[in-house]
Enzyme design. Structure first.
Site, short mmCIF file in Angstrom:
data_model
loop_
_atom_site.label_atom_id
_atom_site.label_comp_id
_atom_site.label_asym_id
_atom_site.label_seq_id
_atom_site.Cartn_x
_atom_site.Cartn_y
_atom_site.Cartn_z
N GLU A 226 0.71 -1.07 0.01
CA GLU A 226 -0.08 0.25 -0.19
C GLU A 226 0.41 1.53 0.25
O GLU A 226 1.80 1.62 1.13
CB GLU A 226 -0.77 0.25 1.51
CG GLU A 226 -2.07 -0.80 1.67
CD GLU A 226 -3.42 -1.36 0.59
OE1 GLU A 226 -3.49 0.26 -0.39
OE2 GLU A 226 -3.65 -2.25 0.28
N CYS A 260 -2.05 9.34 2.65
CA CYS A 260 -1.53 8.33 0.63
C CYS A 260 -2.91 8.96 0.20
O CYS A 260 -3.16 9.43 -1.23
CB CYS A 260 -1.90 7.39 1.19
SG CYS A 260 -2.39 6.32 1.95
#
Ligand code: NAP
Length: 454
Positions: A226, A260
């Site tokens: 991720e 993110c």
């Protein structure tokens, strides 16, 4: 390994790195715990997971304050993060039976079915930006599926890492089933290569992802990555500008800009460009930067001086290459890792603000002719994590979201948020694999086919 309060640069605590022999001992203990945990029924595992969720809620203010001290997120957001961790635990405790029950398949055999067996000890290499959420969103499905878990947290949030271990220990999980390794990134290889470690997940930068994937690949171990993103948000001609501006500012500044899936590139068509820039800049300018424990503050500092300085370098290099800075873009004089909300316009290909992840409160605004050019610019990136489209033509926006934007998630008239019910992850340099939902719980299992002859 030090925890430093980014508000004032003061050292909160210095932690001693675990020697290899201690790390090895913890890996073995975790494996032993896994051997017993895998035999628990899903319902019995769910009991422990529900208990952990209750403890999280009871200890919300203590854990939230710890996060705020170690990495500077607003206390309000830290408290919401703890509640979200409890949610993901309750979600998997409730749905694991549905996600992990054997699935019958019709074949010519007397019986055929798919079963989901745990892999064993899984290593999680985690970032500092959501110090509790990132860990719990990995741990909930991994543990409910019967695995053991090792946490190697970011070096600046060791206090959070130890507090998380405490939750599992107090909630009655088998001893060391969830274990924290206080080691720096450069020592991750000794854990990945350990024969008792079966898989690794990393949430972090693309650079760290590349390195961990290479190590896992060398020993043929499953990995999930991720990574970062430079999420594009398209503002089309028929957008509701009030809605778009409010959502874009909120998404850009969440977690002091260090998310993110924050909106990072704002791709605005000519017809609404001036109006969007004016309203967006006004809202960014009204944001109050201040102590993250102060209710009146909207955003706090960046997590560290090094990260703040790296962000400032991206801003100054973009300006040198022709971008214009409308607000912010300077380092305040106060002690601490402060950086003000910053708006860059005239951002173009070749500038850091166009191509790189801006991990802080800096918005890159890109002007385009029309919808087609907006889509092309949105996809002109090595990343592919989140994205958004603002348009009142829902049918068309839905079509663009579904078929044209290359990303792990696209929001129409809203911004992307992680949600236990929906898969989360990226494509390209944003990584591979998925967390959350049914897809997350199927990452660290052996999906096994069993056939029985007549
Ligand atoms: P980072 O520097 O990559 O660190 C993440 C973790 O990886 C830390 O535990 C770090 O340990 C470790 N690490 C760093 N380099 C390593 C290496 N070469 N080998 C093995 N481990 C290594 O990232 P960060 O600054 O903590 O987090 C910010 C980044 O994470 C951003 O790019 C953000 O977009 C991304 N992120 C992605 C998601 C997502 O779900 N896609 C969510 C949150 C954050 P040390 O601290 O000891 O160096």
């Amino acid at each position: 390994m030090q925890s430093i309060n980014p508000v004032n640069g003061e050292v909160i605590h210095t932690y001693t790195e675990m020697p290899s022999v201690e790390a090895e001992h913890r890996i073995k203990q975790c494996h032993e715990a896994f051997l017993s945990w895998r035999k628990y029924s899903i319902e019995k595992r769910a009991d422990r997971v529900h208990h952990a969720a209750t403890l999280l809620k009871e200890r919300k203010s203590r854990y939230a304050r710890l996060m705020t001290e170690e990495m500077g997120k607003h206390l309000r957001e830290a408290e919401a993060e703890i509640e979200k961790c409890a949610w993901v635990f309750e979600y998997y405790a409730t749905h694991a039976v549905e996600f992990l029950s054997d699935t019958p398949v019709k074949t010519e055999m007397a019986e055929s079915f798919i079963t989901y067996q745990p892999l064993g000890v899984v290593l999680a290499v985690m970032p500092w930006n959501f110090p509790f959420w990132q860990v719990f969103r990995f741990a909930a499905p991994a543990l409910m599926a019967g695995n053991g878990a090792l946490l190697k947290h970011a070096s600046n949030v060791c206090g959070c890492a130890l507090a998380i271990e405490e939750v599992f220990s107090d909630a009655g999980f088998p001893k060391a089933l969830f274990s924290t390794l206080l080691i720096p990134g450069k020592r991750v290889e000794e854990v990945i290569t350990h024969p008792l470690v079966k898989a690794v997940t990393l949430t972090g930068s693309t650079e760290a992802g590349r390195s961990v994937a290479a190590m896992a690949g060398r020993c043929l171990k499953k990995s999930v990555l991720e990574l970062g993103g430079s999420d594009p948000y398209l503002i089309l001609e028929d957008a509701d500008l009030d809605k778009a501006v409010t959502a874009c500012v909120k998404s850009r500044l969440i977690n002091n800009g260090q998310s993110c899936i924050a909106a990072k590139r704002f791709i605005v068509v000519e017809a609404v460009y001036e109006a969007f820039v004016q309203a967006f800049t006004a809202q960014m300018e009204a944001i109050k930067m201040g102590d993250p424990t102060d209710n009146m503050a909207d955003i706090g500092p960046q997590a560290s001086l090094a990260l703040r300085d790296a962000l400032h370098r991206q801003v100054t290099e973009s300006v040198k290459a022709g971008a214009r800075c409308l607000i912010g873009g300077h380092i305040p004089e106060e002690k601490g890792a402060w950086y003000p909300p910053t708006v860059l316009v005239d951002v173009q290909k070749g500038m850091p603000a166009y191509a790189e992840e801006l991990f802080g409160p800096v918005a890159a605004i890109i002007r385009v002719k029309d919808t087609e050019e907006a889509i092309a610019v949105a996809n002109d990136t090595a990343f592919g994590l989140g994205s958004g489209i603002f348009s009142e033509d829902i049918k068309n926006a839905r079509r663009i979201a579904r078929d044209r934007i290359i990303a792990g998630a696209t929001a129409v008239n809203d911004f992307v948020k992680s949600d236990p019910r929906l898969p989360f992850g990226g494509v390209g340099e944003s990584g591979y694999g998925r967390e959350l939902s049914v897809f997350g719980i199927r990452e660290f299992v052996n999906i096994k086919a069993v056939t029985v002859g007549a």
